[in-house]
Write a protein that holds these residues in place. Structure first.
Motif, PDB file in Angstrom:
ATOM      1  N   SER A 147      -9.525   5.986   1.400  1.00 26.92           N
ATOM      2  CA  SER A 147      -8.949   4.758   0.857  1.00 26.92           C
ATOM      3  C   SER A 147      -7.499   5.026   0.485  1.00 26.92           C
ATOM      4  O   SER A 147      -7.056   6.172   0.398  1.00 26.92           O
ATOM      5  CB  SER A 147      -9.724   4.265  -0.371  1.00 26.92           C
ATOM      6  OG  SER A 147      -9.611   5.197  -1.434  1.00 26.92           O
ATOM      7  N   ARG A 148      -6.799   3.954   0.265  1.00 24.46           N
ATOM      8  CA  ARG A 148      -5.410   4.065  -0.177  1.00 24.46           C
ATOM      9  C   ARG A 148      -5.215   3.093  -1.342  1.00 24.46           C
ATOM     10  O   ARG A 148      -5.813   2.016  -1.374  1.00 24.46           O
ATOM     11  CB  ARG A 148      -4.452   3.723   0.958  1.00 24.46           C
ATOM     12  CG  ARG A 148      -4.670   2.316   1.478  1.00 24.46           C
ATOM     13  CD  ARG A 148      -3.782   1.995   2.629  1.00 24.46           C
ATOM     14  NE  ARG A 148      -4.089   0.663   3.146  1.00 24.46           N
ATOM     15  CZ  ARG A 148      -3.465   0.103   4.157  1.00 24.46           C
ATOM     16  NH1 ARG A 148      -2.505   0.757   4.775  1.00 24.46           N
ATOM     17  NH2 ARG A 148      -3.780  -1.103   4.571  1.00 24.46           N
ATOM     18  N   PRO A 149      -4.383   3.450  -2.289  1.00 28.27           N
ATOM     19  CA  PRO A 149      -4.139   2.559  -3.418  1.00 28.27           C
ATOM     20  C   PRO A 149      -3.158   1.457  -3.043  1.00 28.27           C
ATOM     21  O   PRO A 149      -2.233   1.663  -2.247  1.00 28.27           O
ATOM     22  CB  PRO A 149      -3.548   3.494  -4.477  1.00 28.27           C
ATOM     23  CG  PRO A 149      -2.874   4.562  -3.681  1.00 28.27           C
ATOM     24  CD  PRO A 149      -3.696   4.742  -2.431  1.00 28.27           C
TER      25      PRO A 149
ATOM     26  N   GLU B   7       0.853  -1.170   0.000  1.00 26.01           N
ATOM     27  CA  GLU B   7       0.000   0.000   0.000  1.00 26.01           C
ATOM     28  C   GLU B   7       0.897   1.230   0.000  1.00 26.01           C
ATOM     29  O   GLU B   7       2.016   1.188   0.513  1.00 26.01           O
ATOM     30  CB  GLU B   7      -0.924   0.015   1.215  1.00 26.01           C
ATOM     31  CG  GLU B   7      -0.221   0.225   2.546  1.00 26.01           C
ATOM     32  CD  GLU B   7      -0.032  -1.063   3.325  1.00 26.01           C
ATOM     33  OE1 GLU B   7       0.384  -0.969   4.500  1.00 26.01           O
ATOM     34  OE2 GLU B   7      -0.281  -2.132   2.759  1.00 26.01           O
TER      35      GLU B   7
ATOM     36  N   HIS C 263      -0.932   0.193 -10.333  1.00 25.63           N
ATOM     37  CA  HIS C 263      -2.084   0.227  -9.426  1.00 25.63           C
ATOM     38  C   HIS C 263      -2.834  -1.101  -9.503  1.00 25.63           C
ATOM     39  O   HIS C 263      -3.108  -1.613 -10.593  1.00 25.63           O
ATOM     40  CB  HIS C 263      -3.015   1.376  -9.795  1.00 25.63           C
ATOM     41  CG  HIS C 263      -4.226   1.459  -8.935  1.00 25.63           C
ATOM     42  ND1 HIS C 263      -5.452   0.986  -9.331  1.00 25.63           N
ATOM     43  CD2 HIS C 263      -4.399   1.941  -7.667  1.00 25.63           C
ATOM     44  CE1 HIS C 263      -6.329   1.180  -8.369  1.00 25.63           C
ATOM     45  NE2 HIS C 263      -5.723   1.754  -7.346  1.00 25.63           N
TER      46      HIS C 263
ATOM     47  N   HIS D  45      -5.489  -2.380  -6.559  1.00 23.43           N
ATOM     48  CA  HIS D  45      -6.833  -2.150  -6.026  1.00 23.43           C
ATOM     49  C   HIS D  45      -6.771  -0.973  -5.062  1.00 23.43           C
ATOM     50  O   HIS D  45      -5.689  -0.473  -4.741  1.00 23.43           O
ATOM     51  CB  HIS D  45      -7.360  -3.379  -5.276  1.00 23.43           C
ATOM     52  CG  HIS D  45      -7.530  -4.588  -6.134  1.00 23.43           C
ATOM     53  ND1 HIS D  45      -8.381  -4.621  -7.213  1.00 23.43           N
ATOM     54  CD2 HIS D  45      -6.937  -5.810  -6.085  1.00 23.43           C
ATOM     55  CE1 HIS D  45      -8.326  -5.800  -7.791  1.00 23.43           C
ATOM     56  NE2 HIS D  45      -7.456  -6.546  -7.130  1.00 23.43           N
ATOM     57  N   ASP D  46      -7.958  -0.556  -4.589  1.00 20.89           N
ATOM     58  CA  ASP D  46      -8.039   0.466  -3.543  1.00 20.89           C
ATOM     59  C   ASP D  46      -8.516  -0.184  -2.259  1.00 20.89           C
ATOM     60  O   ASP D  46      -9.466  -0.976  -2.270  1.00 20.89           O
ATOM     61  CB  ASP D  46      -8.987   1.594  -3.947  1.00 20.89           C
ATOM     62  CG  ASP D  46      -8.405   2.450  -5.064  1.00 20.89           C
ATOM     63  OD1 ASP D  46      -7.226   2.818  -4.958  1.00 20.89           O
ATOM     64  OD2 ASP D  46      -9.134   2.738  -6.026  1.00 20.89           O
TER      65      ASP D  46
END
Length: 303
Positions: free
Chosen positions: A271-273, A152, A164, A166-167
């Motif tokens: 959220s975080r990628p 992350e 990238h 998912h989030d």
């Protein structure tokens, strides 16, 4: 003196087939080329390898030096066959190794289903999962201790290809008995008045938490650093502070009513990628390629 393996292979084939013409057929070259290659090998080694007397006996007769070199050649090309068989087995994923790096939440909550699917498909290639924060994992990738990594947070290094994936949703949580969760709406000042439990610098969770505090003007009266999201969640459940944690990680504690979501701007999601990392100049191994193919499937897909 350097031993020319191409010439050695021709000499070895001549001896094994006991014929210059059969060696030529086996190697798909002309018979004069075979004869020339054997003479060139003798010239380079300054040794006679084949007896060229006038005896009308069929076959190839070696000198003492020729017999010794043939035995060495047998060992060399036997090792070559073993190496090729090993490479073919690895390409076919009948053996090999796979070392995956992952940050804590990814390794504990996102990757298990992918690892399980890989192990079912390729039981002869057991994966090794290394857990650490994003900074530690990216450094291990640069040191070639990992084949692939999933973390992350962003990784700014020109040597690493970051894609990238998912989030990952995060929730602001407090203990179920906290006064914060009993309120209808919580203001930034209320958040500032609490103890914040944070991951260490270099963690993707810490990066998101720092950005959240900065963007919302929250200045915690006190912060405590803990090197594990799971540990932070347990400390939150004991009422020692609040934290911004991955929704996956606190789902069970929320279901058990040990922690609850803090009612702060419910319309705003955090959220975080998540990123898949690999070295730009290092091709993926067959095992890593197969695992990457699994990662590219939808989270809802049946693996």
């Amino acid at each position: 003196m350097a031993l020319n393996l191409h010439l050695l292979r021709i000499f070895y084939t001549v001896v094994d087939t006991q014929s210059f013409s059969k060696a030529a057929e086996t190697l798909f070259i002309s018979q004069p080329a075979v004869s020339k290659a054997v003479r060139e090998l003798e010239r380079q080694l300054d040794l006679a390898l084949i007896e060229r007397g006038a005896r009308p006996v069929r076959g190839v007769h070696l000198t003492e030096a020729g017999r010794a070199l043939h035995e060495h050649a047998r060992s060399i090309f036997a090792l070559e066959r073993v190496a090729l068989e090993d490479v073919r087995a690895r390409v076919g994923l009948q053996r090999g190794s796979l070392t995956i790096g992952a940050s804590t939440t990814v390794g504990g909550f996102w990757l298990p289903r992918y690892l399980s699917a890989f192990m079912r498909r390729f039981p002869e290639v057991p994966p090794d999962l290394r857990i650490g924060n994003t900074h530690t994992i990216s450094q291990a990738l640069l040191d070639c201790h990992l084949d692939l990594a999933v973390v992350e947070g962003s990784v700014e290094d020109p040597r690493i290809a970051s894609t990238h994936w998912h989030d990952d949703a995060l929730l602001l949580v407090a203990a179920a008995g906290s006064e914060l969760v009993a309120r209808r709406r919580v203001a930034p000042a209320d958040l500032s008045a609490n103890v914040w439990l944070l991951r260490e610098p270099g963690s993707g969770t810490r990066e998101v938490a720092d950005r959240f505090l900065r963007e919302h003007g929250v200045t915690p009266r006190h912060t405590v650093e803990i090197g594990s999201n799971a540990a932070i969640a347990r400390v939150v459940a004991e009422g020692a502070g609040i934290a911004l944690l991955p929704a996956m990680m606190v789902a069970d504690l929320i279901a058990l009513k040990r922690v609850m979501r803090v009612p702060y701007r419910k319309d705003e999601s955090v959220s975080r990628p998540l990123f898949v990392l690999q070295l730009k100049d290092r091709p993926l191994s067959p095992a890593a390629t197969a695992f990457r193919a699994l990662l590219d499937q939808s989270p809802s897909a049946r693996l």
